[in-house]
Write an enzyme that holds these catalytic residues in place. Structure first.
Site, PDB file in Angstrom:
ATOM      1  N   LYS A   1       0.730  -1.174   0.104  1.00 42.43           N
ATOM      2  CA  LYS A   1      -0.085  -0.125  -0.012  1.00 42.43           C
ATOM      3  C   LYS A   1       0.975   1.243  -0.105  1.00 42.43           C
ATOM      4  CE  LYS A   1      -2.301  -1.185   3.763  1.00 42.43           C
ATOM      5  NZ  LYS A   1      -3.210  -1.325   4.883  1.00 42.43           N
TER       6      LYS A   1
ATOM      7  N   GLU B   1      -4.802  -3.411  10.939  1.00 42.85           N
ATOM      8  CA  GLU B   1      -5.450  -2.128  11.413  1.00 42.85           C
ATOM      9  C   GLU B   1      -5.982  -2.021  12.569  1.00 42.85           C
ATOM     10  OE1 GLU B   1      -6.277   0.385   9.139  1.00 42.85           O
ATOM     11  OE2 GLU B   1      -4.750  -0.668   7.664  1.00 42.85           O
TER      12      GLU B   1
END
Length: 382
Positions: free
Chosen positions: A151, A253
């Site tokens: 990412k 996360e």
């Protein structure tokens, strides 16, 4: 950590992003080996664009000098401020690269913390529709966590990491001595991501993490190697099967829902690590209230040395509940599962580690935004 010695005198681990294999090479006090690793990974490079965090310039000088003996290196200096993590900054890197004569064999070198890695990484993904990227991380967040991802993202006015692409690096290479120059308070705060790995997926590494944390006061090389091991051992198995981090790897996360909101609303006053550390306490409080398990003591044990005072967080984020709720509802995990308009997906843990499974087996649970706001206020109140 089991590692092998590479021809350039560094240790190596191979990170699998699905079918993509990326070497992660590391050593200590090894600028010659770092430069050799870059040249070994990109033997046909026509030039390099070195995107460097201003605070990493002393380290960059040694690497640039060694690389310049073999290819042209053009240096773009990036201010390590959250307000620079934007599309205009990415465009500035792209315009600079083209003005210097970059072509399809140019390699983009990202040297610095997570911000430098994301800005340079997104620029590499866009330049000529994708050029080679090499990460040279100089902070604990970058070296042990953020570079272990495909990412590459920057912020929009509406929130964190809302614009980006997936782009694999050709190489990750780190001189762990670079981390010894980070101020101790900043270094410790930046280790929140490693605490997250222990809390979420590597509970057996708690002792190793706490011993490494104690050893950092003396800048022990072994402590950095142990923290590197925690980062790699936690993320590598997940990235192999979920390279885009849209399934099981969403567990990483943890703490980022509240943490990203606090970091964004602080306008850069809170570091990523500081905000995520408090975000994990928020998530733990919600988990306990929902009956998933009371793990607050373990969180306090691992996060206690990393937390900045709650009063500093309150001063850095003076936003009212309505603004906080609006920011939370823009979290970039929305859409992974169906939520009501007033809910957002969060990673919550069971006591002892392991994510609470949500709809579809994802490690995400829908939580009303008012419940998250209340938990943030309660945690920051003491």
């Amino acid at each position: 950590m089991v590692a092998e010695t590479t021809p350039v005198g560094l240790d190596t681990r191979t990170v699998h992003f699905g079918d993509t294999r990326v070497p992660y090479r590391f050593g200590t006090d090894c600028p010659d080996a770092v430069a050799a690793a870059v040249l070994d990974a990109c033997p046909d490079a026509s030039s390099a664009v070195l995107v460097v965090d201003r605070r990493a310039l002393p380290h960059a000088a040694a690497v640039r000098e060694r690389l310049s003996a073999h290819l042209r290196v053009d240096q773009y200096v990036l201010d390590p401020a959250e307000r620079r993590k934007t599309l205009p900054e990415v465009q500035a890197v792209l315009d600079f690269s083209v003005s210097c004569g970059a072509d399809r064999r140019t390699v983009v070198l990202a040297m610095g913390g997570g911000l430098a890695g994301n800005v340079a990484g997104l620029a590499a993904a866009l330049l000529f529709r994708g050029t080679r990227l090499v990460h040279l991380p100089t902070t604990p967040v970058a070296a042990f966590d953020s570079v272990l991802s495909l990412k590459q993202a920057v912020n929009l006015d509406g929130g964190k990491n809302m614009c980006g692409a997936y782009h694999p690096p050709a190489l990750i290479v780190a001189d762990l001595a670079w981390l010894r120059t980070i101020p101790h308070r900043e270094l410790v705060t930046g280790l929140a991501e490693m605490a997250k790995n222990v809390l979420a997926v590597l509970p057996a590494a708690e002792g190793l993490f706490l011993r490494a944390l104690d050893s950092l006061a003396d800048r022990s090389p072994a402590a950095y190697a142990d923290l590197c091991a925690i980062g790699l051992d936690a993320k590598v198995p997940y990235l192999a099967g979920d390279p885009r981090e849209r399934g099981a790897a969403l567990v990483f996360e943890y703490g980022h829902t509240a943490g990203h909101a606090l970091e964004f609303l602080s306008g850069g006053a809170l570091s990523h690590g500081a905000a995520v550390a408090w975000g994990m306490l928020v998530a733990a409080r919600i988990s306990r209230a929902r009956g998933y398990g009371d793990d607050l003591a373990r969180h306090r044990r691992l996060l206690g040395p990393l937390l900045i005072p709650a009063e500093r967080v309150r001063r850095a984020v003076p936003a009212g509940d309505a603004v906080l709720a609006r920011t939370l509802l823009r979290d970039n995990k929305r859409g992974y599962l169906s939520c009501a308009p007033d809910e957002l997906p969060m990673v919550l843990l069971r006591a002892g580690g392991g994510a609470v499974p949500g709809p579809g087996g994802l490690p995400l649970v829908p939580v009303p935004v008012d419940e998250v706001v209340a938990a943030i206020r309660a945690v920051l109140a003491g």
